[in-house]
Write an enzyme that holds these catalytic residues in place. Sequence first.
Site, PDB file in Angstrom:
ATOM      1  N   LYS A  76      40.633  20.294  52.453  1.00 14.27           N
ATOM      2  CA  LYS A  76      41.813  19.582  51.969  1.00 14.27           C
ATOM      3  C   LYS A  76      43.088  20.206  52.510  1.00 14.27           C
ATOM      4  O   LYS A  76      43.139  21.387  52.874  1.00 14.27           O
ATOM      5  CB  LYS A  76      41.850  19.564  50.444  1.00 14.27           C
ATOM      6  CG  LYS A  76      42.321  20.850  49.748  1.00 14.27           C
ATOM      7  CD  LYS A  76      43.808  20.834  49.461  1.00 14.27           C
ATOM      8  CE  LYS A  76      44.346  22.058  48.747  1.00 14.27           C
ATOM      9  NZ  LYS A  76      44.117  23.354  49.367  1.00 14.27           N
ATOM     10  N   GLY A 122      39.879  31.368  53.417  1.00 10.86           N
ATOM     11  CA  GLY A 122      41.120  32.039  53.056  1.00 10.86           C
ATOM     12  C   GLY A 122      42.366  31.464  53.681  1.00 10.86           C
ATOM     13  O   GLY A 122      43.396  32.126  53.728  1.00 10.86           O
ATOM     14  N   ALA A 123      42.299  30.202  54.156  1.00  7.73           N
ATOM     15  CA  ALA A 123      43.463  29.600  54.821  1.00  7.73           C
ATOM     16  C   ALA A 123      44.122  28.527  53.965  1.00  7.73           C
ATOM     17  O   ALA A 123      45.016  27.833  54.421  1.00  7.73           O
ATOM     18  CB  ALA A 123      43.040  29.005  56.165  1.00  7.73           C
ATOM     19  N   GLY A 124      43.669  28.374  52.724  1.00  4.71           N
ATOM     20  CA  GLY A 124      44.259  27.365  51.848  1.00  4.71           C
ATOM     21  C   GLY A 124      43.825  25.951  52.177  1.00  4.71           C
ATOM     22  O   GLY A 124      44.516  24.991  51.836  1.00  4.71           O
ATOM     23  N   LEU A 125      42.670  25.807  52.831  1.00  3.22           N
ATOM     24  CA  LEU A 125      42.194  24.492  53.266  1.00  3.22           C
ATOM     25  C   LEU A 125      40.997  24.008  52.451  1.00  3.22           C
ATOM     26  O   LEU A 125      40.265  23.122  52.880  1.00  3.22           O
ATOM     27  CB  LEU A 125      41.837  24.525  54.756  1.00  3.22           C
ATOM     28  CG  LEU A 125      43.000  24.892  55.692  1.00  3.22           C
ATOM     29  CD1 LEU A 125      42.512  24.976  57.126  1.00  3.22           C
ATOM     30  CD2 LEU A 125      44.134  23.884  55.572  1.00  3.22           C
ATOM     31  N   GLY A 126      40.787  24.598  51.288  1.00  2.00           N
ATOM     32  CA  GLY A 126      39.751  24.104  50.390  1.00  2.00           C
ATOM     33  C   GLY A 126      38.338  24.443  50.804  1.00  2.00           C
ATOM     34  O   GLY A 126      37.396  23.736  50.431  1.00  2.00           O
ATOM     35  N   ASP A 170      41.229  20.639  44.525  1.00  2.00           N
ATOM     36  CA  ASP A 170      40.444  20.855  45.739  1.00  2.00           C
ATOM     37  C   ASP A 170      39.047  20.266  45.627  1.00  2.00           C
ATOM     38  O   ASP A 170      38.560  19.602  46.553  1.00  2.00           O
ATOM     39  CB  ASP A 170      40.350  22.355  46.056  1.00  2.00           C
ATOM     40  CG  ASP A 170      41.668  22.934  46.555  1.00  2.00           C
ATOM     41  OD1 ASP A 170      42.710  22.271  46.390  1.00  2.00           O
ATOM     42  OD2 ASP A 170      41.653  24.047  47.100  1.00  2.00           O
ATOM     43  N   SER A 197      36.388  26.901  49.805  1.00  2.00           N
ATOM     44  CA  SER A 197      35.528  27.239  48.664  1.00  2.00           C
ATOM     45  C   SER A 197      35.158  25.991  47.871  1.00  2.00           C
ATOM     46  O   SER A 197      34.035  25.868  47.362  1.00  2.00           O
ATOM     47  CB  SER A 197      36.207  28.266  47.753  1.00  2.00           C
ATOM     48  OG  SER A 197      37.322  27.708  47.089  1.00  2.00           O
ATOM     49  N   SER A 243      30.151  25.784  58.183  1.00  2.00           N
ATOM     50  CA  SER A 243      31.440  25.144  57.949  1.00  2.00           C
ATOM     51  C   SER A 243      32.329  25.123  59.182  1.00  2.00           C
ATOM     52  O   SER A 243      32.328  26.050  59.987  1.00  2.00           O
ATOM     53  CB  SER A 243      32.185  25.854  56.811  1.00  2.00           C
ATOM     54  OG  SER A 243      33.355  25.130  56.459  1.00  2.00           O
TER      55      SER A 243
END
Length: 397
Positions: free
Chosen positions: A13, A141-145, A205, A147, A136
């Site tokens: 996301k 850890g890049a804020g792109l959802g 997310d 997890s 993936s």
Amino acid sequence: MWERGLVLSAPGKAILHGEHAVVHGKVALAVALDLRTFLRLRPCAEGRVCVRLPGVGVLRSWDIPSLQALRSGFAADFDESKPPSVEQLDTLREFAGIAAGATAPESLATLAFLYMCLAISAKYGDVPSMDILVWSELPTGAGLGSSAAYSVCLAAALLSACGAVSCPLKEGESTARWTEEELTLINSWAFQGERVIHGNPSGVDNAVGTWGGALRYQSGKITPLKRVPALRILLTNTNVPRSTKVLVAGVKEKILKFPAIIKPVLDSIDAISQECQSVLEVMSANPSPEHYPVLEELFDINQHHLNVIGVGHPSLDRLCRVTASHGLHSKLTGAGGGGCGITLLRPDTSALAVEAAKRDLCACGFECWETSIGAPGVTLHSSSSLKAEVLHALTES
């Protein structure tokens, strides 16, 4: 009960508009990226549960009796409507040999898997013997959802394995989606995975990963947009680490210090989100090139606002300058302070222009992906529908 191999995926996301303002009750638009996490689930005849996440260095295996014994200790307390307890997570950490307070991706991914595996099987059936492999396209850890995409994939796979949701892919089909009721169940368990990993997530997310497309989020209410155009973008990771917590606190401090200045900026960001939503809805019904200059201008205005509230960064300024030199418009996405930016690509943007922009951005030490927003949510795949690199990763690992 599931008896055959499955391959499924969920999207990452990005926040299109509304970063930081959403913390203060304003509208945010979250969109699904066509960069996905893939999960392959296979039966395992050895009475074991195996999970492999080569991207974060996880290779774990447990025998079924050990998992059943672990589950019996607190099976009655598993429920998708309430968060995992501290006691449950401590027990799982001890079982898996994870140090208290460990926050490395491999530790959190293992913990989320164990919790979801035991909780879902406790509610819907025995722990099945299975082998799970996750691969993936999303950086961690890049804020792109990343997890949330992982949690959504796990929820869909485990619910399928336990027979709680169907396996809707029919012979001859390349992809399939679950029913709305089943997606709601998948999302509720994916949210539990996100709780294990993040503690107190918003739920945005995992909702994007489940339903795809675009969502409007305001004051805890998540509303899917009915139709969303598939917009092409460049996604760029500056590789500059940042702390979301610190950045959020900085914005709050600015509001307290300059309320008459910063509050109107947040109101303006809110108006940008709502204007963008209106434009996207019109584009879905009647796509036209005339909408792109409006979207580009909204990007520019919002990026300036985000700098005003203190979440910009020299790396993001450089990203915007580089793409502007190629006639493209960019803004940060997510927490800011480094992290990622998105660049809108018009339908008439040539492949040469995109490659030139990517080359210049990579020369800055950034990573780039050409992708699109508005991608479908969690999806079941046939092998024939997978891209070559995905199929290779899932068959060779």
